[in-house]
Enzyme design. Structure first.
Site, PDB file in Angstrom:
ATOM      1  N   GLY A  46       0.775  -1.236   0.000  1.00 25.96           N
ATOM      2  CA  GLY A  46       0.000   0.000   0.000  1.00 25.96           C
ATOM      3  C   GLY A  46       0.803   1.280   0.000  1.00 25.96           C
ATOM      4  N   ASP A 105      -3.307   1.849  11.843  1.00 25.12           N
ATOM      5  CA  ASP A 105      -4.580   1.558  12.490  1.00 25.12           C
ATOM      6  C   ASP A 105      -4.282   1.273  13.966  1.00 25.12           C
ATOM      7  OD1 ASP A 105      -6.910  -0.274  13.296  1.00 25.12           O
ATOM      8  OD2 ASP A 105      -7.554   0.342  11.297  1.00 25.12           O
ATOM      9  N   PHE A 154     -12.627   2.075   7.073  1.00 21.83           N
ATOM     10  CA  PHE A 154     -11.886   1.233   6.144  1.00 21.83           C
ATOM     11  C   PHE A 154     -11.705   2.044   4.868  1.00 21.83           C
ATOM     12  CE2 PHE A 154     -11.302  -1.796   2.754  1.00 21.83           C
ATOM     13  CZ  PHE A 154     -10.299  -2.592   3.290  1.00 21.83           C
TER      14      PHE A 154
END
Length: 176
Positions: A46, A105, A154
């Site tokens: 990512g 997160d 998300f």
């Protein structure tokens, strides 16, 4: 709005906002690492898009390496267990290191990487994450620079995926 498998995603951060924020962070990094030889560790997959934008504006001396870990089972749920898939190749002993993340997160994955790199005795480790879920983060390790603090959403786009799709979106979307 994007709809995929009956899931609806709403744009929350535009490409322009992302580019402007990364430019500001790049300037901070250029000042911080002005005389240093920096080792940048990009967390795959990512963070590649974030790294690419960051490197457009980075003026300090740097080398780039990659690490890949996984903590996901299924499409959106973390397993809580981190598995190393690809380790770095550059020696970081006594070097300044910057970890590039797309999103932090709970911090489980980042904490795993941070502890692993600490065992290699770098001079310094700093962290930049494009997105940061401060209210979910559960570790002591400081996030030195971040692009945007977000709620527990998300997200997809700008390198982040859902079911291996949507990494190429120029904006960031959240599951609504």
């Amino acid at each position: 709005m994007i709809i995929y498998n009956k899931q609806k995603f709403k744009k929350i951060i535009s490409k322009r906002e992302i580019e402007n924020r990364i430019l500001k962070i790049s300037n901070l990094l250029n000042n911080y690492y002005v005389l240093d030889n920096l080792i940048i560790i990009c967390v795959l997959n990512g963070s590649v898009v974030v790294l690419s934008e960051l490197l457009k504006n980075l003026k300090c001396n740097y080398l780039v390496d990659y690490i890949e870990v996984s903590s996901y089972k299924g499409k959106t749920k973390s397993s809580g267990k981190v598995e190393l898939i690809q380790d770095i190749n550059i020696k970081i002993t006594n070097k300044k290191v910057l970890i590039i993340e797309d999103i932090v997160d709970t911090g489980t994955t980042l904490n795993f990487i941070y502890k692993k790199l600490l065992k290699m005795h770098p001079k310094d480790i700093k962290i930049f994450s494009l997105l940061y879920k401060k209210e979910k983060y559960k570790f002591e390790t400081k996030i030195d620079w971040f692009g945007f603090e977000i709620k527990d959403l998300f997200t997809i786009g700008y390198g982040m995926d859902y079911d291996l799709k949507f990494r190429g979106l120029n904006d960031i979307y959240a599951l609504s």
